[in-house]
Design a protein around this motif. Structure first.
Motif, PDB file in Angstrom:
ATOM      1  N   GLU A 102      88.739  14.834 -17.275  1.00 43.25           N
ATOM      2  CA  GLU A 102      87.605  15.088 -16.135  1.00 43.25           C
ATOM      3  C   GLU A 102      86.941  13.821 -16.495  1.00 43.25           C
ATOM      4  O   GLU A 102      85.839  13.903 -17.068  1.00 43.25           O
TER       5      GLU A 102
ATOM      6  N   CYS B  30      80.873   9.420  -6.046  1.00 43.35           N
ATOM      7  CA  CYS B  30      81.696  10.146  -7.136  1.00 43.35           C
ATOM      8  C   CYS B  30      81.130  11.964  -7.745  1.00 43.35           C
ATOM      9  O   CYS B  30      81.212  12.510  -7.361  1.00 43.35           O
TER      10      CYS B  30
ATOM     11  N   LEU C 156      88.553  12.630 -11.849  1.00 43.83           N
ATOM     12  CA  LEU C 156      89.299  12.238 -13.245  1.00 43.83           C
ATOM     13  C   LEU C 156      89.797  10.624 -13.438  1.00 43.83           C
ATOM     14  O   LEU C 156      89.464  10.028 -12.590  1.00 43.83           O
TER      15      LEU C 156
ATOM     16  N   GLU D 204      82.460  11.729 -15.400  1.00 47.29           N
ATOM     17  CA  GLU D 204      81.576  12.453 -13.855  1.00 47.29           C
ATOM     18  C   GLU D 204      81.985  10.913 -12.612  1.00 47.29           C
ATOM     19  O   GLU D 204      81.326  10.901 -12.117  1.00 47.29           O
TER      20      GLU D 204
ATOM     21  N   TYR E 231      84.827   4.775 -17.415  1.00 45.71           N
ATOM     22  CA  TYR E 231      84.634   6.313 -18.248  1.00 45.71           C
ATOM     23  C   TYR E 231      82.762   6.476 -18.475  1.00 45.71           C
ATOM     24  O   TYR E 231      82.566   6.065 -19.572  1.00 45.71           O
TER      25      TYR E 231
ATOM     26  N   ARG F 243      82.233  14.794  -6.277  1.00 41.85           N
ATOM     27  CA  ARG F 243      82.117  16.377  -7.445  1.00 41.85           C
ATOM     28  C   ARG F 243      81.401  17.503  -6.891  1.00 41.85           C
ATOM     29  O   ARG F 243      81.201  18.598  -7.045  1.00 41.85           O
TER      30      ARG F 243
ATOM     31  N   GLU G 133      97.904  16.222  -9.876  1.00 38.86           N
ATOM     32  CA  GLU G 133      96.441  17.292 -10.394  1.00 38.86           C
ATOM     33  C   GLU G 133      95.854  18.301  -9.152  1.00 38.86           C
ATOM     34  O   GLU G 133      95.655  17.524  -8.156  1.00 38.86           O
TER      35      GLU G 133
ATOM     36  N   VAL H  74      92.057  17.090  -6.813  1.00 43.00           N
ATOM     37  CA  VAL H  74      91.490  15.520  -6.775  1.00 43.00           C
ATOM     38  C   VAL H  74      91.324  15.257  -5.880  1.00 43.00           C
ATOM     39  O   VAL H  74      91.320  15.272  -4.881  1.00 43.00           O
TER      40      VAL H  74
ATOM     41  N   TRP I  16      85.172  18.337  -5.433  1.00 43.29           N
ATOM     42  CA  TRP I  16      86.575  18.273  -6.031  1.00 43.29           C
ATOM     43  C   TRP I  16      86.639  17.200  -7.317  1.00 43.29           C
ATOM     44  O   TRP I  16      84.986  17.403  -7.557  1.00 43.29           O
ATOM     45  N   ARG I  17      87.115  17.332  -7.522  1.00 46.04           N
ATOM     46  CA  ARG I  17      87.699  16.886  -9.028  1.00 46.04           C
ATOM     47  C   ARG I  17      87.516  15.412  -9.251  1.00 46.04           C
ATOM     48  O   ARG I  17      88.491  14.545  -8.726  1.00 46.04           O
TER      49      ARG I  17
END
Length: 290
Positions: free
Chosen positions: A171, A207, A218, A173, A138, A211, A116, A119, A215-216
């Motif tokens: 994706e 996190c 996941l 948050e 999640y 973001r 990916e 990341v 950066w992502r």
């Protein structure tokens, strides 16, 4: 494993212990049962149960394991930051001491990291012994409007994402800090965990900062990791709850636009600490029944 693999592993697994109890042995055993080249840094926040020392004695010939002893309970994020300073891997897997890691889960997480783009953080679906996913695997940023929707069970968008857990990479948050894979370069770019959190919400913080930095974040929805309830939480529930509420207040002050309004910030502060105080009698009662 060759001497080269031991000296220069592709992966560093970091586990923080703080009177984590027997589940810590199972966690360490599960990591060291993996054939993936890795090192395991077990960093102990002055446990009194003797388990980290027993693990060190039992595994003294396994060069993949290093036990680091802190002089005090520094908190989760500060302990991770100190462990990373001694890590050799270019990928960092942060794992709770009551998690069991399987080789297949580890390989899948590393595959997501390798394939990916951009990341920053990868999480897994953490589950209890019955296989029920933790909603914290999640979730969304816990801004005040979402937190209130979750608290009062309104139909508005809440912190937790409704519906079943995805079975593929999505994706997110925020993901659970119980299982968190990061490229070392991202961790260092972020200057690690914010050490003003002691316990809880530092995963939400990192996190969000990842973001914000482009950066992502996941969730590997097809990865399930067994996650028990921590020993520290069971025998020190008021201590853990205090730091959880303290962490929630810090996250709110750092990231929620509503915190810029003094009357709103004051209301949130009062609500948080009233909630903390109201929980204490029930926590004491449950401890007394054990």
């Amino acid at each position: 494993m060759s001497a080269l693999d031991t000296a220069t592993p592709a992966l560093t697994v970091i586990v923080v212990s703080a009177d984590s109890g027997p589940s810590l042995r199972d966690c360490v055993n599960s990591v060291l049962a993996c054939s993936t080249p890795l090192e395991l840094l077990l960093i102990d926040n002055k446990s009194g149960d003797g388990v980290p020392q027993a693990i060190a004695r039992a595994r003294e010939k396994d060069q993949r394991l290093k036990v680091i002893y802190n002089h005090a309970n520094l908190g989760f994020g500060p302990a991770i930051n100190r462990a990373v300073a001694q890590a050799h891997g270019q990928a960092l897997l942060i794992l709770n001491p009551d998690c069991l890691l399987e080789e297949s889960a580890l390989q899948r997480l590393l595959a997501v990291l390798a394939t990916e783009p951009k990341v920053g953080v990868i999480g897994a679906v953490v589950c209890d012994a019955k296989g029920v996913p933790d909603p914290a695997s999640y979730r969304r940023d816990p801004v005040m409007a979402r937190a209130l929707s979750t608290l009062f069970k309104r139909n508005d968008e809440g912190v937790n994402i409704d519906g079943s857990m995805p079975d593929h990479v999505v994706e997110a948050e925020a993901i659970s800090g119980a299982v968190m894979l990061m490229p070392r370069r991202v961790f260092e770019w972020l200057n690690g965990f914010d050490e003003k959190y002691f316990l809880h919400c530092e995963d939400l913080d990192i996190c969000r900062r990842a973001r914000d930095g482009g950066w992502r974040v996941l969730l590997a929805g097809d990865v399930r990791v067994l996650h028990g309830k921590g020993g520290s939480s069971r025998h020190r529930p008021v201590f853990v709850s205090y730091h959880k509420h303290r962490g929630m207040w810090r996250w709110f002050r750092k990231f929620d636009p509503a915190a810029q309004r003094p009357h709103v910030a004051a209301t949130v502060w009062l609500g948080l600490w009233a909630h903390f105080l109201l929980q204490i009698p029930g926590q004491w009662y449950r401890m007394a029944k054990r």
